[in-house]
Structures are given as structure tokens and as C-alpha cells.
Scaffold this motif. Sequence first.
Motif, short mmCIF file in Angstrom:
data_model
loop_
_atom_site.label_atom_id
_atom_site.label_comp_id
_atom_site.label_asym_id
_atom_site.label_seq_id
_atom_site.Cartn_x
_atom_site.Cartn_y
_atom_site.Cartn_z
N LYS A 91 51.33 44.98 21.54
CA LYS A 91 52.74 44.76 21.22
C LYS A 91 53.38 43.90 22.31
N LEU A 92 54.27 43.02 21.89
CA LEU A 92 54.97 42.15 22.83
C LEU A 92 56.38 42.67 23.12
N LYS A 93 56.81 42.43 24.36
CA LYS A 93 58.18 42.74 24.77
C LYS A 93 58.80 41.49 25.36
N SER A 94 60.06 41.24 24.99
CA SER A 94 60.71 40.04 25.49
C SER A 94 62.17 40.33 25.82
N ASP A 120 38.28 40.07 23.32
CA ASP A 120 39.07 40.61 22.21
C ASP A 120 40.52 40.85 22.61
N ILE A 121 40.72 41.31 23.86
CA ILE A 121 42.11 41.52 24.33
C ILE A 121 42.87 40.19 24.31
N LEU A 122 42.23 39.14 24.85
CA LEU A 122 42.90 37.83 24.89
C LEU A 122 43.15 37.31 23.49
N GLN A 123 42.15 37.46 22.59
CA GLN A 123 42.33 37.00 21.22
C GLN A 123 43.51 37.70 20.54
N ASN A 124 43.62 39.00 20.75
CA ASN A 124 44.71 39.74 20.13
C ASN A 124 46.07 39.36 20.72
N ILE A 125 46.09 39.10 22.03
CA ILE A 125 47.35 38.64 22.65
C ILE A 125 47.75 37.30 22.04
N LYS A 127 46.92 36.02 19.16
CA LYS A 127 47.29 36.17 17.75
C LYS A 127 48.73 36.69 17.59
N VAL A 128 49.05 37.71 18.41
CA VAL A 128 50.41 38.25 18.32
C VAL A 128 51.43 37.19 18.74
N MET A 129 51.11 36.42 19.78
CA MET A 129 52.02 35.35 20.21
C MET A 129 52.20 34.32 19.11
N ILE A 130 51.08 33.94 18.44
CA ILE A 130 51.16 32.95 17.36
C ILE A 130 51.98 33.49 16.20
N LYS A 131 51.75 34.76 15.88
CA LYS A 131 52.45 35.36 14.75
C LYS A 131 53.96 35.41 15.00
#
Length: 623
Positions: A91-94, A120-125, A127-131
Motif C-alpha cells: 500500500k502507498l502513502k502520500s 517481487d517486492i520491487l515489482q509490486n511497488i 505496479k502499485v505506483m503505475i496503477k
Amino acid sequence: MSYEIKTLETFNPFESLKYEQASTDQILDFRIIDFKLLCSNIKPAKTKTYERKDFDLFYADDFFVKNYNTMVQKFLIEIYPKTQKNCFVVKLKSNPSLTYLKVNINFLDNFKYYPNLKFDILQNIYKVMIKQKFLILRLDKNLFDKIDDFILSIQKNPSIKEIELEIAKGVDKIEHKSDEIIYHRDVNEECFDENISYDEGSYCKPIEKNELLFEYIYRILGKEGRNLRGEILHLNPIAFFDNPFIIKDESIYTEELEDRIKYFSANYGFLNKDRSGYSVTNNLKLSQVGLKTTGSIKTNTDENINLEIANFDINDDAVKSGIVNVQASDIKVNGSIGATKLYGRNISIKGLTHAKSEIFAQDIFITTHKGTLQADTVYIKNLENGIVIAKNVFVENCMGGKIEAENIYICNLLADNILYPKKNLIITNNIKFKNNIVISPLDFINNKSNSETENLTNLSLKTKSKLDNIISQMQNYYDYLIKNQIKIIKLQKTEKLNAIDMKFSNLYRDIIKKYNHLSVLYKKLIKLKYHIDAKLNFLDEMVYNVKIYIKAENIGEDNFLKFYPKTNTELELKHQINLKDYEKVLYLEKGQQASYIKSSHDYSESDIEEIKIIFEKLEKDNS
């Protein structure tokens, strides 16, 4: 049929995944192989594509914010059949402006470490950023190391289930800071306000030399920012004041600092503003001074302040009666003075003073004076029942007045006047009737009786008695010290003293201290005695040094000259002034047995001219 792995370039990996997913029943996923940044600008028109290896350029804030209008990322992805479930949630926080980004990684209960965890951690980070439409740009330079450290930690301690990491930072905008104006003194400040005391208005608060008047704090221009979605953070519009302080002359000087300009007064005075700008002036012009208009005017009379008050309405005072008073070095009044107080160094009043007015000055000119006045040098055209205490006084027409001064010069001594000359009195044109000239060392106007002489005499006797007592004590101490001088010198050379010798030595030192103390007291009393005796001698001899010059051809009746020698008001020597005294000087002569009033034609005209010269400047300046 099995899905064939595809590699493709796309601006939106999730849209590409969705498109591919529609063609197969297998659950697909994608991994990011590479990405680049496409940048464009309108003015000047330019476009450029940055490879991942060039992304370090964007760590520079200005490069990131200013170089391009738009930034879009293009991704090289690989779409493949998904074979495993995620064992953690990202999850991202901004912050609200999207310039600061954190990631929270929460591991599920079924999590077990596996070798490809970092990837996998980097890929998921990513992906969430792109999304969420964040650029994969300006990543924390320690991000990869922090992930490595975390993986080592969970290998050692599997109970760790969560981590929060800083991912990236954009550039926050810095808003404009408006310029600021600070008035320590305001030219528009009300001189008198009913809500404040009559002697607390701005006319009672002149500006001191080197006083801080105002400050202009420079504007600080802001900077645009850019968030992690590549959006420019524009600045809010703001109104700037600009520097309002135009300086008229050198009466105000400046001090320029890094963030502001400070303005100081070079002079003592009042703040003024006109078409040419601000200045500190020592000239103050008013039409009237009163409780409801200005309040009091209080300045330091040692500083040069030129106060002009002009009110030509004969039915209204220029300085109103009441509790308000005026204090300035130079005061010029065209108009009348009410029942109030004036303090100044040089005062000119071309008008009338009220009977209850009180004026204190160094040099003063008055057209018509009816009040009380104390000054050094005085020029009065018409004295009408007024009181004057001064050093030098010139009066053109004197009616019902009281004057006490060293030198008095009167043109027309009319009626009912009492004069107290201390050195010289000159009367030139007329002496009408019922005038008294009193020669005495006593201060009659201030109601001081001969108790001053009695007090001085008693003080002189007491001082002499104390001196006699001190001299006697000092002589006794001196005799003791001389008598035992040889003995104390011998004891000072002895290394060890017995109890008796020690007691004697201490006593000798104590006598020296007492003698020195009495010596200091003796010097003070001798000085006091000298001043007392000098004052008494002056009081005794003063009447013999006063000269009365009668230059008046017209002399009326009941005009008396009275001498009171030796400060004794009961001993009066009186002479009625008459026509025979014309062109004579009268004075008190000390005889062998008694004093008597003497007159003589033997005097020098230059003596009179020397006194008249004292008043020439006052007369000329006010003609």
C-alpha cells in the motif's frame, strides 16, 4: 491452449494486461522489464526520451521541475501466466500534494521467505505506483539497500510482518512570501485621541536621534514544484506592496540588510511626509494648541525644535487654557496664551498672556504680559500686572507689574509697579506714580523672608561648632600618634609580639583610621563653611552694589526707593524719587556709623549702553 508469453512496450501496462487477458482463460500477470521517460516542452518546443540510466538527472530539483511541461513513462513489460499468489500486500502513502511517497508492506500469515522475494517486492511497488499514476522516478537512493536489510531481518526473525519505506520525493512548491511594511512610527498617527491621556499623544513623543522609524522587508519569490505524478505545482497568486518609503532628505538614513531595509532618524524631531517623501523635521507649525486639538506638546528643550503656533483670531487663544502645556526649545506664537504653562529656550509671543499663565524660558519676547514669567533675558513691550523673575529684563511700558532681576531696563514706568533690582535699574522716559523700588537681598516675589539669613547664620554656627570639636579630636589623636611613634616602629621590626604589644599595635592602627576619617570630614565641613559665609557676605553687601539710573524727565508722585541693608526688613532707608533725581544714579553708601542713600551725576553712559545691548538681539528678532 496455453498462453504464449509476450514482451511489449506500453504506456499503460494494466490496459495491455486487460487486453491480453480477454483472449485466454488463464490468469495472466505482468512483470516490468524496463521503463523510460518521455518528456516534452511547449516553449521552447522540444521532446526527449530518457533511458533508465539517465534518470539520475532528475534528482536535481530545477531539472525535474523546470525543463519540461509534461512527463510520461513508457514500459517494457512481459505478460505471462500467473503461477503463484502474493504473500504480501503493498500500500502507498502520500502527502496531499503527492510530493512524498511511502510504501507499507504487510506480510500475510502464509508468508515464507523465498530467494526471489526482493524482485517481487520491487515489482509490486512499481505496479502499485503505475496503477496510481506515479512516475517511477526520483526513487530513494537507498531503497534497494533498505529492502536488502529488511529481507535479512525477516530471515533472522520470521515474526517481522511489516515494514514501511520511503520510496520517492518530488519537489514541494514554495509559495511567494509577500513583502512586508512595518511602521514603528506612523505619520498618520493621530496627534491626540480622546481615549489617551492629554500628555501621551504623538506631540509628546518626538522621534529620538537614531530611532528606528520603519522597515521594508523584501518579498521572497516562491518556486514552483512538481509532484510524483509529474504535475506542475503552480504558485498561488499574491499581491505585492512594493516599498512605499521615499526619503526626502538626509534626516532619515537607511541600513540595508539581507532581508530588509531599516529606516532610522538622523535627527531629533517629528515624522513628516509630503510630495517629496518622508523626513524628520524639527519644524512644527500649528494653528492652535489645546486639549481637544493637539494635547500637550512635550519635547526635550536641549534639542532644536522650532514650534510655530499662529492663531490670528482675537477672540480665541493660540494656546488654550487648561491642563495642556507646551515644551520646546524654540517657540513662536502669533496669538494669545491662555491659563497654561510654557517651557522653552527661546520664546516669542506676539500676543497676550493670561494672568494665570506660567512661562519658563531662557530668552523671551512678549507683546503683552499679564502672567508669571521666569527667564534669563526678557523683552516685554507691555507688562500689565504680570510677574517677572529673571536675570535681565527690558520693559517698554510697565503697569502694575512685579519684576525681580539683576538688570532691569524700563522705558515707561507707569503706575503701581514693584521693582526688585539686584544690580542695575535704568528708567528712561517716564515715571508716573505709586511705584516702589525695593533693594534687598531677600526674594520678595517668591515670599522668602529673612528666615533664609537666619537659617544660614545658624548653619554657620553649627558648622563652626562641629569644626572646633573635630579639630580638638584630631589634635588629641595626633599627639597620641607622635608620642608613640618610636615605640610602634620598634614593634613593627619584632617578629613575634606578646599579647600586650599586639593589643597596643591594634590600638595604634585604629587611632590612625579615626584620624584619617576626621581629616576627610574636616575638609568637607571647611568647604561648606566657606560657601555659607560667602553667601552671608553676599546678602550683607548686595544692597551696596545696586545702582538706580534715573533718565526719566517726567516724574510723578509717590514713587519710592527703599533699601533694606543687612537683610533686615525692619531697617528701611527710603527716598522719594523726584525731578531733582533726573540724570542721576542713586545707590546706598556705607558710612562709618550708618548707611545712607546717595545720588550723583557722576556715571558713565557706556554702563547703561552695555546693559541695553543685552536686549538688542531680542528686539531685532521680533521687530
